[in-house]
Write a protein that holds these residues in place. Structure first.
Motif, mmCIF file in Angstrom:
data_model
loop_
_atom_site.group_PDB
_atom_site.id
_atom_site.type_symbol
_atom_site.label_atom_id
_atom_site.label_comp_id
_atom_site.label_asym_id
_atom_site.label_seq_id
_atom_site.Cartn_x
_atom_site.Cartn_y
_atom_site.Cartn_z
ATOM 1 N N ALA A 269 -9.264 -66.739 9.764
ATOM 2 C CA ALA A 269 -9.418 -66.324 11.166
ATOM 3 C C ALA A 269 -10.543 -66.641 11.758
ATOM 4 O O ALA A 269 -10.813 -67.207 12.631
ATOM 5 C CB ALA A 269 -8.879 -64.956 11.441
ATOM 6 N N ALA A 270 -11.728 -65.944 10.678
ATOM 7 C CA ALA A 270 -13.108 -66.433 11.144
ATOM 8 C C ALA A 270 -13.333 -67.691 11.220
ATOM 9 O O ALA A 270 -14.175 -68.380 11.838
ATOM 10 C CB ALA A 270 -14.089 -65.563 10.202
ATOM 11 N N VAL A 271 -12.784 -68.780 10.292
ATOM 12 C CA VAL A 271 -13.082 -70.028 10.228
ATOM 13 C C VAL A 271 -12.555 -70.860 11.620
ATOM 14 O O VAL A 271 -12.973 -71.773 12.273
ATOM 15 C CB VAL A 271 -12.652 -70.630 9.002
ATOM 16 N N LEU A 272 -11.400 -70.413 11.738
ATOM 17 C CA LEU A 272 -10.798 -70.887 13.085
ATOM 18 C C LEU A 272 -11.498 -70.528 14.540
ATOM 19 O O LEU A 272 -11.688 -71.389 15.120
ATOM 20 C CB LEU A 272 -9.163 -70.092 13.324
ATOM 21 N N ARG A 273 -12.002 -69.309 14.291
ATOM 22 C CA ARG A 273 -13.167 -68.799 15.382
ATOM 23 C C ARG A 273 -14.130 -69.813 15.567
ATOM 24 O O ARG A 273 -14.606 -70.210 16.508
ATOM 25 C CB ARG A 273 -13.429 -67.471 15.349
ATOM 26 N N LEU A 274 -14.832 -70.232 14.549
ATOM 27 C CA LEU A 274 -15.954 -71.125 14.406
ATOM 28 C C LEU A 274 -15.465 -72.731 14.783
ATOM 29 O O LEU A 274 -16.202 -73.121 15.728
ATOM 30 C CB LEU A 274 -16.589 -71.264 12.972
ATOM 31 N N LEU A 275 -14.294 -73.040 14.535
ATOM 32 C CA LEU A 275 -13.845 -74.332 14.951
ATOM 33 C C LEU A 275 -13.786 -74.119 16.515
ATOM 34 O O LEU A 275 -14.240 -75.105 17.241
ATOM 35 C CB LEU A 275 -12.338 -74.624 14.365
ATOM 36 N N SER A 276 -13.162 -73.273 16.978
ATOM 37 C CA SER A 276 -12.989 -73.151 18.530
ATOM 38 C C SER A 276 -14.402 -72.902 19.389
ATOM 39 O O SER A 276 -14.707 -73.613 20.304
ATOM 40 C CB SER A 276 -12.309 -71.788 18.716
ATOM 41 N N ARG A 282 -10.796 -81.022 16.321
ATOM 42 C CA ARG A 282 -9.657 -80.630 15.737
ATOM 43 C C ARG A 282 -9.212 -79.081 15.913
ATOM 44 O O ARG A 282 -8.305 -78.807 15.146
ATOM 45 C CB ARG A 282 -9.947 -81.048 14.035
ATOM 46 N N ALA A 283 -9.735 -78.510 16.613
ATOM 47 C CA ALA A 283 -9.688 -77.110 16.855
ATOM 48 C C ALA A 283 -8.283 -76.752 17.114
ATOM 49 O O ALA A 283 -7.354 -76.062 16.448
ATOM 50 C CB ALA A 283 -10.645 -76.518 17.735
ATOM 51 N N ARG A 284 -7.726 -77.492 18.078
ATOM 52 C CA ARG A 284 -6.389 -77.298 18.855
ATOM 53 C C ARG A 284 -5.314 -77.694 17.667
ATOM 54 O O ARG A 284 -4.274 -76.941 17.482
ATOM 55 C CB ARG A 284 -6.138 -78.443 20.039
ATOM 56 N N ALA A 285 -5.431 -78.696 17.026
ATOM 57 C CA ALA A 285 -4.732 -78.943 15.867
ATOM 58 C C ALA A 285 -4.198 -78.188 14.925
ATOM 59 O O ALA A 285 -3.327 -77.740 14.159
ATOM 60 C CB ALA A 285 -4.896 -80.296 15.203
ATOM 61 N N PHE A 286 -5.436 -77.628 14.484
ATOM 62 C CA PHE A 286 -5.297 -76.171 13.575
ATOM 63 C C PHE A 286 -4.954 -75.122 14.158
ATOM 64 O O PHE A 286 -4.261 -74.342 13.337
ATOM 65 C CB PHE A 286 -6.893 -75.989 13.061
ATOM 66 N N GLY A 287 -5.008 -74.962 15.387
ATOM 67 C CA GLY A 287 -4.322 -73.740 16.302
ATOM 68 C C GLY A 287 -2.872 -73.760 16.234
ATOM 69 O O GLY A 287 -2.293 -73.035 16.030
ATOM 70 N N LEU A 288 -2.680 -75.026 16.370
ATOM 71 C CA LEU A 288 -1.117 -75.275 16.272
ATOM 72 C C LEU A 288 -0.492 -74.876 14.899
ATOM 73 O O LEU A 288 0.586 -74.687 14.558
ATOM 74 C CB LEU A 288 -0.477 -76.750 17.000
ATOM 75 N N ARG A 289 -1.175 -75.699 13.959
ATOM 76 C CA ARG A 289 -0.921 -75.570 12.702
ATOM 77 C C ARG A 289 -0.622 -73.927 12.032
ATOM 78 O O ARG A 289 0.349 -73.887 11.412
ATOM 79 C CB ARG A 289 -1.990 -76.481 11.774
#
Length: 442
Positions: A269-276, A282-289
Motif C-alpha cells: 500500500a505504501a509503494v502504491l501511494r508513492l507511485l500515485s 504506470r500508477a493506474r495499471a497497478f491500481g487496477l491490478r
C-alpha cells in the motif's frame, strides 16, 4: 525551604509548567530541593514532565549539577529514556561530558530498557508496559517495574548525541535502530524511528540514499516499510533543487518493480501511494491490478489512487470498491464516485445509508458538488439530519446547502449547537453562502 519554593515543588509535581514559570518569575529558586532533598528538576525528570523541566532549565536550573549519587539531572534524563524530557533538560547550551551521556544511552539501548530496568531494580515478575506519547507526536513504550519507570527512547537520545559529537553511524545501524521497535511491538511511530529517519534524511548524499533504498529487498517487512517511509518524506528533496532531480529518475525506475513483487500488504500500500504521488505513468495499471487484493489496506490505497476515474474500466473498478466488504475501502471510494453518473449515483445512494458513519459522511461530501439534483439523493441527505453523530448532521446540511436546497436553514437548525471540535469547521459557512446566493435581488 521557603513557601515560594514549596509551591514550586508542588507545581513541578503536578506538571504545571505555567505555574512553574510564574513562580520562577516571583523569585522561586529553580534549584530548590524537593521532598527527597534533590533539586526539583530531578522530580520533573522522574515524572516525565517535559514542559515543567524545560521551564526550570529556562529559569536557571542547572542540568549538570552533581547529585549525591554521582549522577546529574541530565544523566537521569538520558537514563529515563524520554527524548522529550532529555531535550527539555539539556537546553540550548552544549552539554557537558557528552561521551558519558552517550555511553549511558548506548548501554540502555543495547541491553533493552526492560532488561536494564530489571537488572537495576533486581525485581522479578512481569513489568507493566504501555504505549504513551512523548512530546507532541512521537510514541514510546513506558515500562514500570520494582517501583521505577523508564521509557525506551534511548535509541533516539543516542542518535541526537552522536550528531552532537559529529559521529556518523553506518546507514545500516541507523535503519536497524529505526525498525527495532517496529519488529518488537509493531509500532511504526516510535521515537527511535523518527530520530533515525530525520538523521538519514538530513545527510542527503547519494551514497546514503542508495544505502537506505537497498533495504527494499530486505526479508523483513519492517525494513521495507521504512524505505517506503524514507522515500515518501524525502520526495520534496527529489524535486528540487535541480542537482537532486536524479532521485526522481531512480524512484521512477525502482517503484514498479518493487510493487510487482512486494508480498506484504502494508508495504505494498505504501509503494502504491508513492507511485500515485509521483504521478508515475504506470500508477493506474497497478491500481487496477491490485483492486481485488486480499488486504483491505491495499484496496484503500487503490481507491485513493483514482481521484478522477476518467475511463470506463477505472470507473467500474471504483464502483466495485464502493461495494467492498471493508468500510474504510468504501469510504475512500465514496470520495471518487461521481453523482452525475447514473451508475455511480446508484452506489452513492447505498453509501449514504451505509452502516458506517464515516462512509455516510464521505458519501454526503461526494454528492455535494454535482449538478445532479435527484430527489432520491436529497431524501438520503435529509435522513442524515436525524443521525446521532453531529458530524453527519453537519455534513448533510452542508451538502444540501451546496446543492441549493430550499430547506437549508432548517437543515442547519437540526445540526444543533456545535461542540468545540466543530466550531471552526468550514462547513458551518455553508448556510451563510447559501443565503448569499439566494438573497433577494433589487
Amino acid at each position: 525551604m521557603t513557601e515560594l519554593d514549596a509551591r514550586l515543588a508542588d507545581a513541578v509535581a503536578a506538571g504545571d509548567a505555567e505555574t512553574v514559570r510564574a513562580l520562577l518569575g516571583e523569585g522561586a529558586d529553580p534549584d530548590a530541593p524537593g521532598g527527597d532533598g534533590l533539586p526539583v528538576l530531578c522530580a520533573a525528570v522522574a515524572a516525565y514532565a517535559s514542559a515543567a523541566a524545560g521551564a526550570l532549565v529556562e529559569g536557571g536550573a542547572d542540568p549538570d549539577r552533581v547529585l549525591p549519587d554521582g549522577t546529574t539531572p541530565l544523566l537521569r534524563a538520558v537514563e529515563g529514556g524520554s527524548p522529550a524530557v532529555w531535550e527539555a533538560v539539556r537546553g540550548p547550551a552544549p552539554v557537558r561530558e557528552p561521551e558519558r551521556l552517550l555511553a549511558a544511552a548506548r548501554r540502555w539501548y543495547e541491553a533493552g530498557a526492560e532488561a536494564e530496568l530489571r537488572r537495576l531494580a533486581g525485581a522479578d515478575g512481569p513489568a507493566r508496559t504501555g504505549i504513551v506519547r512523548d512530546g507532541e507526536s512521537d510514541r514510546i513504550r513506558e515500562i514500570t517495574l520494582g517501583g521505577r519507570t523508564v521509557r525506551d527512547g534511548h535509541g533516539a537520545i543516542m542518535t541526537v548525541l552522536e550528531r552532537d559529537l559529529r559521529i556518523l553511524p553506518p546507514v545500516g545501524e541507523l535503519v536497524a535502530r529505526a525498525v527495532r521497535q517496529a519488529d518488537a511491538c509493531g509500532d511504526e511511530e516510535h521515537v527511535d524511528r523518527s530520530a533515525a529517519r530525520w538523521t538519514l534524511l538530513s545527510r542527503r548524499g547519494a551514497g546514503t540514499w542508495r544505502a537506505v533504498v537497498d533495504f527494499h529487498r530486505h526479508p523483513s517487512p519492517a525494513y521495507r516499510a521504512f524505505v517506503a517511509d524514507f522515500l515518501s518524506l524525502g520526495a520534496p528533496m527529489a524535486g528540487s533543487p535541480p542537482h537532486h532531480r536524479w532521485y526522481e529518475k531512480e524512484i521512477a525506475e525502482l517503484l514498479p518493480g518493487w510493487a510487482a513483487v512486494e508480498p506484504d500488504g502494508g508495504v505494498l500500500a505504501a509503494v502504491l501511494r508513492l507511485l500515485s504521488e509521483a504521478c508515475h505513468p504506470r500508477a493506474r495499471a497497478f491500481g487496477l491490478r491490485y483492486a481485488g487484493h486480499p488486504d483491505p489496506g491495499v484496496r484503500c490505497q487503490v481507491a485513493r489512487m483514482f481521484e478522477v476515474p476518467g475511463d470506463p474500466e477505472t470507473a467500474r473498478v471504483v464502483r466495485g470498491l464502493g461495494r467492498d466488504p471493508d468500510g474504510e475501502v468504501r469510504s475512500w471510494a465514496a470520495e471518487v464516485l461521481d453523482c452525475d453518473v447514473a451508475e455511480d449515483r446508484e452506489v452513492l445512494l447505498a453509501l449514504l445509508r451505509d452502516e458506517s458513519s464515516l462512509v455516510r459522511v464521505r458519501a454526503a461530501y461526494s454528492v455535494r458538488s454535482g449538478r445532479d439534483r435527484s430527489p432520491a439523493v436529497t431524501a438520503a441527505l435529509v435522513e442524515l439530519l436525524d443521525a446521532d453523530e453531529q458530524d453527519e448532521r453537519l455534513m448533510a446540511a452542508y451538502a444540501l446547502a451546496c446543492r441549493d436546497h430550499p430547506g437549508t436553514p432548517e437543515a442547519y437548525e437540526k445540526v444543533g449547537p456545535l461542540g468545540p471540535e466543530l466550531a471552526g469547521d468550514h462547513r458551518v459557512d455553508g448556510l451563510w453562502r447559501w443565503r448569499y446566493r439566494n438573497r433577494p435581488v433589487g
